[in-house]
Enzyme design. Structure first.
Site, PDB file in Angstrom:
ATOM      1  N   LYS A   5       1.635  17.717 -11.911  1.00  0.00           N
ATOM      2  CA  LYS A   5       0.995  16.730 -12.951  1.00  0.00           C
ATOM      3  C   LYS A   5      -0.275  17.205 -13.291  1.00  0.00           C
ATOM      4  CE  LYS A   5       2.057  12.617 -14.718  1.00  0.00           C
ATOM      5  NZ  LYS A   5       3.635  12.376 -15.603  1.00  0.00           N
ATOM      6  N   THR A  65       6.566  13.356 -10.563  1.00  0.00           N
ATOM      7  CA  THR A  65       5.170  13.767 -11.046  1.00  0.00           C
ATOM      8  C   THR A  65       4.482  12.448 -11.088  1.00  0.00           C
ATOM      9  OG1 THR A  65       5.700  14.006 -13.476  1.00  0.00           O
ATOM     10  CG2 THR A  65       5.848  15.988 -12.193  1.00  0.00           C
TER      11      THR A  65
END
Length: 309
Positions: A5, A65
Site C-alpha cells: 500500500k 492493502t
C-alpha cells in the site's frame, strides 16, 4: 514478488520531540518539537506464502492493502519515538509480529513538511505559534527500512535516510566551462552563472540501528544535511553541478563519522539569461525557465572518498 500500500497520509499531534541532537557548524538545528508530525507512508510485503494469491487465486493468507493502511495509521498512535525511521522500524516489526506469512517488509515514508508561523507576543516581539502551522511545499525528510526475520527476531537488513526535493538557487558564483566542444555543442561556456539545482540526498549508516534516533547524538537529521548543502552552495565556487555535489558529500561524511555513504540525485533547473549587464552592472540579469529536456546527475560516495582528500 511483493505487494503493498502506498500514499498512506497520516498525521499525529504532539508526538515525542527530537532532542539532544549533536550540533554541527553549518546548522543551528538541535531538535524538533514534533508538535505536528505528518507522513506519507509506503508499505511493501514479501513472502513465499503469498505466491498462491497469484498462482491459485487463493486469498486465505492475503493481508488486504486496506488493512495495511489501517494498521499503519493505528501504529502512529502507539509509537513513542521521535524520528521517521524509528516509526517505520516500529511499525515494520509490528507487521512481522502480527502476520507470520510475511518474510520481509520494506517501510518508507516522506515526512510532510510544515512551517512554523510567528505570532505577536504582546510586547512588540514575535515568537512561533504553538498551535498554527502552514503546510509547506519545501523539501522533506525521507526514511526507509527493510526488515527481515532473524534468529533473534526482526532485524534491519537495509536502511536509507534522506532529504528530497531540495531546491537551491545561487545568483552568482558558479561556472560551467572546459567541457567537450564538437559539432554537437551549442551551449556557451559561462564563467559566472545563476545556478538553480534540485536534488535528493540519501545517506546510510554503518550501524543501521543509528537511524532510529534512540541515541540522538548519533542521529543525522535531514535538516542538518539540508543546511550543509546550502552552506556549501554558498561557500564553493563550483565548476559544475558534479563538483558541487561532491563537495557537499565530502562535508556530510566529514561531519558525521557514523555514516557509511551518501548518495545524490540532482537535476539542473538553471534558468536561461535573456538580458545581462543591465545598466552596466554584470550582476543584474533577467532570466527565463529552461526548456526541456534538463540534465541530471547521480552520484554515490563513501568514506574512502573522504580518506583520499
Amino acid at each position: 514478488m511483493n505487494y503493498g500500500k502506498e500514499k498512506i497520509g497520516i498525521y499525529r499531534t504532539y508526538a515525542s520531540p527530537l532532542e539532544n541532537v549533536r550540533t554541527i557548524p553549518e546548522s543551528s538545528f538541535d531538535g524538533r518539537d514534533n508538535t505536528l508530525l505528518g507522513l506519507d507512508v509506503r508499505v511493501r510485503l514479501e513472502g513465499d506464502e503469498f505466491f498462491k494469491n497469484f498462482e491459485e487465486a487463493d486469498n486465505s493468507n492475503l493481508v488486504a492493502t486496506d488493512s495495511m493502511k489501517n494498521f499503519v495509521q493505528y501504529q502512529l498512535g502507539e509509537y513513542d519515538g521521535a524520528t521517521v525511521e524509528g516509526f517505520l522500524d516500529f511499525t515494520g516489526r509490528r507487521f512481522l509480529e502480527q502476520y507470520s506469512q510475511i518474510d520481509a517488509i520494506q517501510m518508507s515514508a516522506d515526512q510532510i513538511p510544515f512551517d512554523e508561523l510567528d505570532v505577536p507576543t504582546g510586547d512588540g516581539d514575535f515568537e512561533p505559534s504553538e498551535l498554527v502551522f502552514r503546510v509547506s511545499d519545501n523539501e522533506s525528510g525521507f526514511g526507509e527500512v527493510y526488515l527481515t526475520r532473524g534468529d533473534d527476531g526482526p532485524q534491519i537488513e537495509e536502511q536509507n535516510s534522506g532529504i528530497t526535493d531540495l531546491q537551491l538557487v545561487k545568483v552568482k558564483g558558479s561556472a560551467f566551462t572546459d567541457y567537450v566542444q564538437d559539432e554537437h555543442t551549442t551551449l556557451p561556456e559561462r564563467e559566472d552563472r545563476t545556478l538553480y539545482v534540485s536534488m535528493d540526498i540519501f545517506w546510510n549508516y554503518e550501524d543501521p540501528e543509528d537511524c532510529l534516533g534512540e541515541e540522538p547524538q548519533r542521529y543525522v537529521a535531514s535538516e542538518q544535511v539540508r543546511d550543509i548543502a546550502h552552506v556549501m552552495f554558498d561557500e564553493v565556487y563550483s565548476r559544475s553541478i558534479q563538483d558541487l555535489i561532491y563537495q557537499i558529500g565530502l562535508r556530510v561524511l566529514e561531519r558525521f563519522p557514523q555514516l557509511e555513504s551518501v548518495n545524490f540525485e540532482a537535476n539542473n533547473q538553471t534558468w536561461i539569461a535573456v538580458r545581462e549587464e543591465i545598466d552596466g552592472d554584470e550582476d543584474v540579469r533577467v532570466l527565463r525557465e529552461p526548456a526541456r529536456p534538463t540534465g541530471y546527475q547521480q552520484f554515490s560516495m563513501n568514506r574512502d572518498d573522504l580518506d583520499e582528500e
